[in-house]
Design a protein around this motif. Structure first.
Motif, PDB file in Angstrom:
ATOM      1  N   ASP A 181      -5.460   9.240   6.983  1.00 52.59           N
ATOM      2  CA  ASP A 181      -4.556   8.721   8.015  1.00 52.59           C
ATOM      3  C   ASP A 181      -5.138   7.479   8.676  1.00 52.59           C
ATOM      4  O   ASP A 181      -4.408   6.523   8.971  1.00 52.59           O
ATOM      5  CB  ASP A 181      -4.274   9.791   9.073  1.00 52.59           C
ATOM      6  CG  ASP A 181      -3.409  10.927   8.538  1.00 52.59           C
ATOM      7  OD1 ASP A 181      -2.734  10.739   7.504  1.00 52.59           O
ATOM      8  OD2 ASP A 181      -3.413  12.007   9.155  1.00 52.59           O
ATOM      9  N   ASP A 182      -6.454   7.470   8.916  1.00 54.98           N
ATOM     10  CA  ASP A 182      -7.101   6.297   9.525  1.00 54.98           C
ATOM     11  C   ASP A 182      -6.951   5.064   8.648  1.00 54.98           C
ATOM     12  O   ASP A 182      -6.675   3.968   9.143  1.00 54.98           O
ATOM     13  CB  ASP A 182      -8.585   6.569   9.790  1.00 54.98           C
ATOM     14  CG  ASP A 182      -8.800   7.521  10.951  1.00 54.98           C
ATOM     15  OD1 ASP A 182      -7.853   7.739  11.741  1.00 54.98           O
ATOM     16  OD2 ASP A 182      -9.922   8.052  11.073  1.00 54.98           O
ATOM     17  N   LEU A 183      -7.152   5.237   7.336  1.00 55.43           N
ATOM     18  CA  LEU A 183      -6.981   4.097   6.426  1.00 55.43           C
ATOM     19  C   LEU A 183      -5.532   3.637   6.392  1.00 55.43           C
ATOM     20  O   LEU A 183      -5.261   2.434   6.388  1.00 55.43           O
ATOM     21  CB  LEU A 183      -7.474   4.442   5.020  1.00 55.43           C
ATOM     22  CG  LEU A 183      -8.977   4.526   4.840  1.00 55.43           C
ATOM     23  CD1 LEU A 183      -9.324   5.026   3.440  1.00 55.43           C
ATOM     24  CD2 LEU A 183      -9.648   3.182   5.101  1.00 55.43           C
ATOM     25  N   MET A 184      -4.611   4.576   6.396  1.00 61.45           N
ATOM     26  CA  MET A 184      -3.190   4.205   6.372  1.00 61.45           C
ATOM     27  C   MET A 184      -2.830   3.393   7.620  1.00 61.45           C
ATOM     28  O   MET A 184      -2.062   2.430   7.526  1.00 61.45           O
ATOM     29  CB  MET A 184      -2.307   5.447   6.251  1.00 61.45           C
ATOM     30  CG  MET A 184      -2.439   6.171   4.911  1.00 61.45           C
ATOM     31  SD  MET A 184      -1.860   5.201   3.494  1.00 61.45           S
ATOM     32  CE  MET A 184      -0.090   5.393   3.668  1.00 61.45           C
ATOM     33  N   LYS A 185      -3.413   3.729   8.760  1.00 60.17           N
ATOM     34  CA  LYS A 185      -3.177   2.956   9.986  1.00 60.17           C
ATOM     35  C   LYS A 185      -3.753   1.553   9.856  1.00 60.17           C
ATOM     36  O   LYS A 185      -3.131   0.567  10.274  1.00 60.17           O
ATOM     37  CB  LYS A 185      -3.776   3.672  11.193  1.00 60.17           C
ATOM     38  CG  LYS A 185      -3.022   4.905  11.607  1.00 60.17           C
ATOM     39  CD  LYS A 185      -3.717   5.622  12.752  1.00 60.17           C
ATOM     40  CE  LYS A 185      -3.040   6.957  13.024  1.00 60.17           C
ATOM     41  NZ  LYS A 185      -3.817   7.803  13.916  1.00 60.17           N
ATOM     42  N   TYR A 190       0.837  -1.193   0.000  1.00 60.71           N
ATOM     43  CA  TYR A 190       0.000   0.000   0.000  1.00 60.71           C
ATOM     44  C   TYR A 190       0.872   1.243   0.000  1.00 60.71           C
ATOM     45  O   TYR A 190       2.021   1.224   0.448  1.00 60.71           O
ATOM     46  CB  TYR A 190      -0.954   0.021   1.206  1.00 60.71           C
ATOM     47  CG  TYR A 190      -0.277   0.273   2.526  1.00 60.71           C
ATOM     48  CD1 TYR A 190      -0.239   1.554   3.067  1.00 60.71           C
ATOM     49  CD2 TYR A 190       0.344  -0.757   3.227  1.00 60.71           C
ATOM     50  CE1 TYR A 190       0.397   1.800   4.282  1.00 60.71           C
ATOM     51  CE2 TYR A 190       0.967  -0.515   4.433  1.00 60.71           C
ATOM     52  CZ  TYR A 190       0.995   0.761   4.948  1.00 60.71           C
ATOM     53  OH  TYR A 190       1.630   1.005   6.139  1.00 60.71           O
ATOM     54  N   THR A 191       0.326   2.304  -0.554  1.00 55.65           N
ATOM     55  CA  THR A 191       0.924   3.640  -0.469  1.00 55.65           C
ATOM     56  C   THR A 191      -0.223   4.594  -0.183  1.00 55.65           C
ATOM     57  O   THR A 191      -1.372   4.172  -0.040  1.00 55.65           O
ATOM     58  CB  THR A 191       1.624   4.045  -1.790  1.00 55.65           C
ATOM     59  OG1 THR A 191       0.640   4.220  -2.808  1.00 55.65           O
ATOM     60  CG2 THR A 191       2.658   3.012  -2.222  1.00 55.65           C
ATOM     61  N   ASP A 192       0.075   5.871  -0.146  1.00 57.52           N
ATOM     62  CA  ASP A 192      -0.987   6.831   0.112  1.00 57.52           C
ATOM     63  C   ASP A 192      -1.999   6.903  -1.020  1.00 57.52           C
ATOM     64  O   ASP A 192      -3.095   7.419  -0.840  1.00 57.52           O
ATOM     65  CB  ASP A 192      -0.419   8.221   0.430  1.00 57.52           C
ATOM     66  CG  ASP A 192       0.400   8.800  -0.710  1.00 57.52           C
ATOM     67  OD1 ASP A 192       0.784   8.065  -1.635  1.00 57.52           O
ATOM     68  OD2 ASP A 192       0.666  10.023  -0.670  1.00 57.52           O
ATOM     69  N   ASN A 193      -1.657   6.332  -2.193  1.00 58.35           N
ATOM     70  CA  ASN A 193      -2.606   6.385  -3.306  1.00 58.35           C
ATOM     71  C   ASN A 193      -2.704   5.078  -4.108  1.00 58.35           C
ATOM     72  O   ASN A 193      -3.043   5.094  -5.288  1.00 58.35           O
ATOM     73  CB  ASN A 193      -2.267   7.549  -4.240  1.00 58.35           C
ATOM     74  CG  ASN A 193      -0.873   7.445  -4.815  1.00 58.35           C
ATOM     75  OD1 ASN A 193      -0.177   6.457  -4.615  1.00 58.35           O
ATOM     76  ND2 ASN A 193      -0.452   8.480  -5.507  1.00 58.35           N
ATOM     77  N   LEU A 194      -2.433   3.946  -3.438  1.00 57.21           N
ATOM     78  CA  LEU A 194      -2.513   2.662  -4.138  1.00 57.21           C
ATOM     79  C   LEU A 194      -2.649   1.523  -3.135  1.00 57.21           C
ATOM     80  O   LEU A 194      -2.055   1.571  -2.056  1.00 57.21           O
ATOM     81  CB  LEU A 194      -1.232   2.429  -4.961  1.00 57.21           C
ATOM     82  CG  LEU A 194      -1.188   1.111  -5.709  1.00 57.21           C
ATOM     83  CD1 LEU A 194      -1.673   1.313  -7.138  1.00 57.21           C
ATOM     84  CD2 LEU A 194       0.191   0.522  -5.697  1.00 57.21           C
ATOM     85  N   LEU A 195      -3.429   0.514  -3.511  1.00 61.51           N
ATOM     86  CA  LEU A 195      -3.499  -0.743  -2.766  1.00 61.51           C
ATOM     87  C   LEU A 195      -3.197  -1.869  -3.745  1.00 61.51           C
ATOM     88  O   LEU A 195      -3.711  -1.872  -4.867  1.00 61.51           O
ATOM     89  CB  LEU A 195      -4.891  -0.977  -2.183  1.00 61.51           C
ATOM     90  CG  LEU A 195      -5.415   0.031  -1.180  1.00 61.51           C
ATOM     91  CD1 LEU A 195      -6.856  -0.318  -0.802  1.00 61.51           C
ATOM     92  CD2 LEU A 195      -4.535   0.053   0.054  1.00 61.51           C
ATOM     93  N   LEU A 196      -2.391  -2.825  -3.328  1.00 60.83           N
ATOM     94  CA  LEU A 196      -2.153  -4.025  -4.119  1.00 60.83           C
ATOM     95  C   LEU A 196      -2.611  -5.215  -3.285  1.00 60.83           C
ATOM     96  O   LEU A 196      -2.086  -5.458  -2.194  1.00 60.83           O
ATOM     97  CB  LEU A 196      -0.677  -4.178  -4.492  1.00 60.83           C
ATOM     98  CG  LEU A 196      -0.306  -5.415  -5.312  1.00 60.83           C
ATOM     99  CD1 LEU A 196      -1.091  -5.490  -6.621  1.00 60.83           C
ATOM    100  CD2 LEU A 196       1.197  -5.443  -5.590  1.00 60.83           C
TER     101      LEU A 196
END
Length: 163
Positions: free
Chosen positions: A128-132, A86-92
């Motif tokens: 930020d919540d999703l990144m966590k 994952y990054t701030d603008n992508l999910l694999l």
């Protein structure tokens, strides 16, 4: 919190070709539907409610799939999924379809999702919540190239060391 999510599904007649095999295009539907259900159940993330409340959702940027064995009409399959990057603008997300007992691998999929702002009609960044959340559930893999990953999995299955 579970990181590798599993769901069983029955292969339906209307989704199969004349050979009683799950149609190639239907694999993607089975995978996407299973992932949506899994993240709603395990992470309390309903993508449709999230879109309604935030205006953000995800679109599929790309798919890479390897068909290994056919899934047959009325067969119960197990669909497994895990976030591998994952990054701030992508999910694999890596997904696998197995037979019900998880002894025969039928397909492997890598699917890239991009967060998308519905109102602005453009790509967005994760909150930020999703990144966590992503940090707590990611299961990185050693391979960064799809073909190398599925060959690695197949080799591990042949030698009996797949975990």
């Amino acid at each position: 919190m579970e990181k590798i999510l599993k769901t069983k599904r029955k292969v339906r007649f209307q989704d199969c070709d004349p050979f009683n095999h799950l149609n190639n295009s239907k694999y993607l539907e089975y995978f996407i539907n299973a992932r949506e259900d899994q993240i709603a159940e395990h992470y309390d993330l309903d993508v449709f409610k999230y879109m309604q409340t935030t205006g953000l959702s995800w679109v599929v940027a790309s798919n890479q799939i390897c068909y290994l064995k056919p899934a047959f009409t009325m067969e119960t399959v197990l669909i497994e999924s895990q976030l591998i990057q994952y990054t701030d603008n992508l999910l694999l997300v890596e997904m696998k379809m197995w037979n019900e007992n998880q002894t025969e691998l039928k397909a492997i999929l890598w699917i890239k999702f991009v967060p998308y702002n519905i109102q602005a009609k453009k790509a967005a960044n994760h909150s930020d919540d999703l990144m966590k959340l992503f940090q707590s559930i990611v299961v990185p893999v050693d391979q960064s190239i799809f073909e190398n990953r599925y060959l690695e999995i197949i080799q591990k299955l042949k030698t009996g060391i797949y975990a």
